[in-house]
Design a protein around this motif. Sequence first.
Motif, PDB file in Angstrom:
ATOM      1  N   SER A  45       0.810  -7.852  -7.062  1.00  0.00           N
ATOM      2  CA  SER A  45       1.439  -8.288  -5.823  1.00  0.00           C
ATOM      3  C   SER A  45       2.189  -7.173  -5.112  1.00  0.00           C
ATOM      4  CB  SER A  45       2.398  -9.449  -6.109  1.00  0.00           C
ATOM      5  OG  SER A  45       3.417  -9.048  -7.008  1.00  0.00           O
ATOM      6  N   ASN A  46       2.610  -6.144  -5.850  1.00  0.00           N
ATOM      7  CA  ASN A  46       3.335  -5.037  -5.228  1.00  0.00           C
ATOM      8  C   ASN A  46       2.515  -3.746  -5.155  1.00  0.00           C
ATOM      9  OD1 ASN A  46       3.352  -4.629  -7.958  1.00  0.00           O
ATOM     10  ND2 ASN A  46       5.478  -3.967  -8.083  1.00  0.00           N
ATOM     11  N   VAL A  47       1.237  -3.826  -5.520  1.00  0.00           N
ATOM     12  CA  VAL A  47       0.329  -2.675  -5.408  1.00  0.00           C
ATOM     13  C   VAL A  47      -1.021  -3.187  -4.904  1.00  0.00           C
ATOM     14  CG1 VAL A  47      -0.809  -0.759  -6.574  1.00  0.00           C
ATOM     15  CG2 VAL A  47       1.467  -1.491  -7.319  1.00  0.00           C
ATOM     16  N   ILE A  48      -1.272  -3.004  -3.621  1.00  0.00           N
ATOM     17  CA  ILE A  48      -2.510  -3.465  -2.991  1.00  0.00           C
ATOM     18  C   ILE A  48      -2.985  -2.382  -2.026  1.00  0.00           C
ATOM     19  CG2 ILE A  48      -3.599  -5.214  -1.533  1.00  0.00           C
ATOM     20  CD1 ILE A  48      -1.445  -7.184  -2.428  1.00  0.00           C
ATOM     21  N   LYS A  49      -4.248  -2.039  -2.097  1.00  0.00           N
ATOM     22  CA  LYS A  49      -4.757  -1.014  -1.183  1.00  0.00           C
ATOM     23  C   LYS A  49      -4.848  -1.572   0.229  1.00  0.00           C
ATOM     24  CE  LYS A  49      -9.717  -1.919  -1.632  1.00  0.00           C
ATOM     25  NZ  LYS A  49     -11.048  -1.325  -1.813  1.00  0.00           N
ATOM     26  N   THR A  50      -4.742  -0.682   1.211  1.00  0.00           N
ATOM     27  CA  THR A  50      -4.891  -1.087   2.598  1.00  0.00           C
ATOM     28  C   THR A  50      -6.322  -0.846   3.065  1.00  0.00           C
ATOM     29  OG1 THR A  50      -3.949  -0.874   4.824  1.00  0.00           O
ATOM     30  CG2 THR A  50      -4.239   1.163   3.556  1.00  0.00           C
ATOM     31  N   VAL A  51      -6.656  -1.379   4.208  1.00  0.00           N
ATOM     32  CA  VAL A  51      -7.995  -1.241   4.789  1.00  0.00           C
ATOM     33  C   VAL A  51      -7.915  -0.299   5.977  1.00  0.00           C
ATOM     34  CG1 VAL A  51      -9.897  -2.443   5.923  1.00  0.00           C
ATOM     35  CG2 VAL A  51      -8.646  -3.563   4.056  1.00  0.00           C
ATOM     36  N   ASN A  52      -8.777   0.708   6.008  1.00  0.00           N
ATOM     37  CA  ASN A  52      -8.801   1.639   7.129  1.00  0.00           C
ATOM     38  C   ASN A  52      -9.466   1.004   8.347  1.00  0.00           C
ATOM     39  OD1 ASN A  52      -7.693   3.752   5.578  1.00  0.00           O
ATOM     40  ND2 ASN A  52      -9.708   4.355   4.840  1.00  0.00           N
ATOM     41  N   VAL A  53      -8.900   1.266   9.518  1.00  0.00           N
ATOM     42  CA  VAL A  53      -9.528   0.812  10.742  1.00  0.00           C
ATOM     43  C   VAL A  53     -10.884   1.513  10.887  1.00  0.00           C
ATOM     44  CG1 VAL A  53      -8.488   2.623  12.181  1.00  0.00           C
ATOM     45  CG2 VAL A  53      -9.108   0.413  13.206  1.00  0.00           C
ATOM     46  N   GLU A  54     -11.817   0.861  11.550  1.00  0.00           N
ATOM     47  CA  GLU A  54     -13.139   1.444  11.764  1.00  0.00           C
ATOM     48  C   GLU A  54     -13.073   2.605  12.754  1.00  0.00           C
ATOM     49  OE1 GLU A  54     -16.004   0.700  10.255  1.00  0.00           O
ATOM     50  OE2 GLU A  54     -14.963  -0.737   8.978  1.00  0.00           O
ATOM     51  N   HIS A  87       0.826  -1.216   0.000  1.00  0.00           N
ATOM     52  CA  HIS A  87       0.000   0.000   0.000  1.00  0.00           C
ATOM     53  C   HIS A  87       0.851   1.254   0.000  1.00  0.00           C
ATOM     54  CE1 HIS A  87       1.086  -0.704   4.204  1.00  0.00           C
ATOM     55  NE2 HIS A  87       1.042   0.621   4.323  1.00  0.00           N
ATOM     56  N   HIS A  88       2.159   1.111   0.224  1.00  0.00           N
ATOM     57  CA  HIS A  88       3.017   2.284   0.426  1.00  0.00           C
ATOM     58  C   HIS A  88       3.212   3.059  -0.875  1.00  0.00           C
ATOM     59  CE1 HIS A  88       5.821   4.593   2.890  1.00  0.00           C
ATOM     60  NE2 HIS A  88       6.501   4.776   1.759  1.00  0.00           N
ATOM     61  N   VAL A  89       3.159   4.395  -0.745  1.00  0.00           N
ATOM     62  CA  VAL A  89       3.191   5.296  -1.909  1.00  0.00           C
ATOM     63  C   VAL A  89       4.273   6.351  -1.697  1.00  0.00           C
ATOM     64  CG1 VAL A  89       1.865   7.040  -3.175  1.00  0.00           C
ATOM     65  CG2 VAL A  89       0.732   4.969  -2.345  1.00  0.00           C
ATOM     66  N   LEU A  90       4.983   6.666  -2.756  1.00  0.00           N
ATOM     67  CA  LEU A  90       5.903   7.803  -2.764  1.00  0.00           C
ATOM     68  C   LEU A  90       5.162   9.010  -3.317  1.00  0.00           C
ATOM     69  CD1 LEU A  90       8.731   9.191  -2.647  1.00  0.00           C
ATOM     70  CD2 LEU A  90       9.118   8.299  -4.969  1.00  0.00           C
ATOM     71  N   GLY A 112      -7.549   3.149  -2.206  1.00  0.00           N
ATOM     72  CA  GLY A 112      -8.463   2.875  -3.308  1.00  0.00           C
ATOM     73  C   GLY A 112      -7.676   2.919  -4.599  1.00  0.00           C
ATOM     74  N   SER A 113      -8.293   2.587  -5.709  1.00  0.00           N
ATOM     75  CA  SER A 113      -7.554   2.558  -6.976  1.00  0.00           C
ATOM     76  C   SER A 113      -7.133   3.942  -7.451  1.00  0.00           C
ATOM     77  CB  SER A 113      -8.401   1.888  -8.064  1.00  0.00           C
ATOM     78  OG  SER A 113      -9.571   2.644  -8.329  1.00  0.00           O
ATOM     79  N   LYS A 114      -7.758   4.991  -6.887  1.00  0.00           N
ATOM     80  CA  LYS A 114      -7.386   6.356  -7.248  1.00  0.00           C
ATOM     81  C   LYS A 114      -7.237   7.276  -6.043  1.00  0.00           C
ATOM     82  CE  LYS A 114      -9.035   8.256 -10.994  1.00  0.00           C
ATOM     83  NZ  LYS A 114      -9.938   8.857 -12.004  1.00  0.00           N
ATOM     84  N   THR A 115      -7.137   6.682  -4.844  1.00  0.00           N
ATOM     85  CA  THR A 115      -7.138   7.499  -3.630  1.00  0.00           C
ATOM     86  C   THR A 115      -5.980   7.147  -2.707  1.00  0.00           C
ATOM     87  OG1 THR A 115      -9.559   7.311  -3.754  1.00  0.00           O
ATOM     88  CG2 THR A 115      -8.632   8.433  -1.840  1.00  0.00           C
ATOM     89  N   VAL A 116      -5.286   8.181  -2.215  1.00  0.00           N
ATOM     90  CA  VAL A 116      -4.165   8.023  -1.293  1.00  0.00           C
ATOM     91  C   VAL A 116      -4.422   8.897  -0.071  1.00  0.00           C
ATOM     92  CG1 VAL A 116      -1.698   8.515  -0.949  1.00  0.00           C
ATOM     93  CG2 VAL A 116      -2.492   7.510  -3.115  1.00  0.00           C
ATOM     94  N   VAL A 117      -4.114   8.360   1.118  1.00  0.00           N
ATOM     95  CA  VAL A 117      -4.202   9.144   2.350  1.00  0.00           C
ATOM     96  C   VAL A 117      -2.795   9.378   2.869  1.00  0.00           C
ATOM     97  CG1 VAL A 117      -4.473   7.129   3.888  1.00  0.00           C
ATOM     98  CG2 VAL A 117      -5.358   9.366   4.592  1.00  0.00           C
ATOM     99  N   THR A 118      -2.564  10.570   3.387  1.00  0.00           N
ATOM    100  CA  THR A 118      -1.236  10.945   3.860  1.00  0.00           C
ATOM    101  C   THR A 118      -1.386  12.021   4.934  1.00  0.00           C
ATOM    102  OG1 THR A 118       0.970  11.715   3.162  1.00  0.00           O
ATOM    103  CG2 THR A 118      -0.938  12.683   2.033  1.00  0.00           C
ATOM    104  N   ALA A 119      -0.269  12.624   5.316  1.00  0.00           N
ATOM    105  CA  ALA A 119      -0.285  13.701   6.310  1.00  0.00           C
ATOM    106  C   ALA A 119      -0.393  15.054   5.617  1.00  0.00           C
ATOM    107  CB  ALA A 119       0.978  13.654   7.160  1.00  0.00           C
ATOM    108  N   ALA A 120      -1.215  15.935   6.158  1.00  0.00           N
ATOM    109  CA  ALA A 120      -1.323  17.294   5.612  1.00  0.00           C
ATOM    110  C   ALA A 120       0.017  18.017   5.704  1.00  0.00           C
ATOM    111  CB  ALA A 120      -2.401  18.067   6.357  1.00  0.00           C
TER     112      ALA A 120
END
Length: 247
Positions: free
Chosen positions: A104-113, A18-21, A35-43
């Motif tokens: 295998s090297n690009v898989i989205k992660t699941v957000n905790v509830e 899930h890691h993104v540069l 998601g296939s087009k969504t990344v979450v990061t720090a503001a």
Amino acid sequence: MSFNYNANPVANIKEIPHHVLIVYDSKFCSGSLIGSKTVVTAASCFLKRKGQQIVVKVGANTMTGNGQVITVIELKIHEYFKHLSNSDNDIALLMLKSHVVFGSNVIKTVNVESDVALRVGAQVIVSGWGSTDLPIKYLNLLLRSEMLVINRRLCKKHYGKLITPSNFCVKYNLEHRLSDNGGGAIFEDMLVGILSSGTSKQSYKYAILTNVSYFHRWITLNTNRFLTKYCRYKNDTPTEESSEYKD
């Protein structure tokens, strides 16, 4: 509390797919694919940005290695970032211009509830990139750091008003520092945190993580807003600027 960690902090992208540069101008940080087009990061990744184009790379073991490079078409920084402190509400979403190709090297992660709290002593795996502030052998490499959740009292002893309801603290091995922020913190295959600050050479052995559970609703609402604005689902009438969303 004791660490159960790998002596070698160098990671393979297949371990944390899930890691993104994230790159703009000459600046870089990390993010997590949700998601296939969504990344979450720090503001806080974008504090030095002055309108430069943002691009991401997924599926890469190194900052300079091969991967899928995709342009970001919208950046959403939390409306109340830095409201109570410089680390408050430190979260942002990126919408990508095109879909990633999962593998295998690009898989989205699941957000905790929402409303989930980690116990003190729980170990999370935080990922990031190696830069010039680390030993040369780690330069540009994908790194992982095992970190332990600590109680808020100890956290506030070191960081004071930086600690708000939107974040929590972890302890880490100084030999496993990370050069950047924005990387995800994983617990039992769920994204539970985002590295906000605290792993620089000048910092303590304690880092601040944005609490993903606290922002579950915000992430969901703004992801849906992105999808409504930029994507279409099957059986919808296509438009020139939209593309089918792949969950």
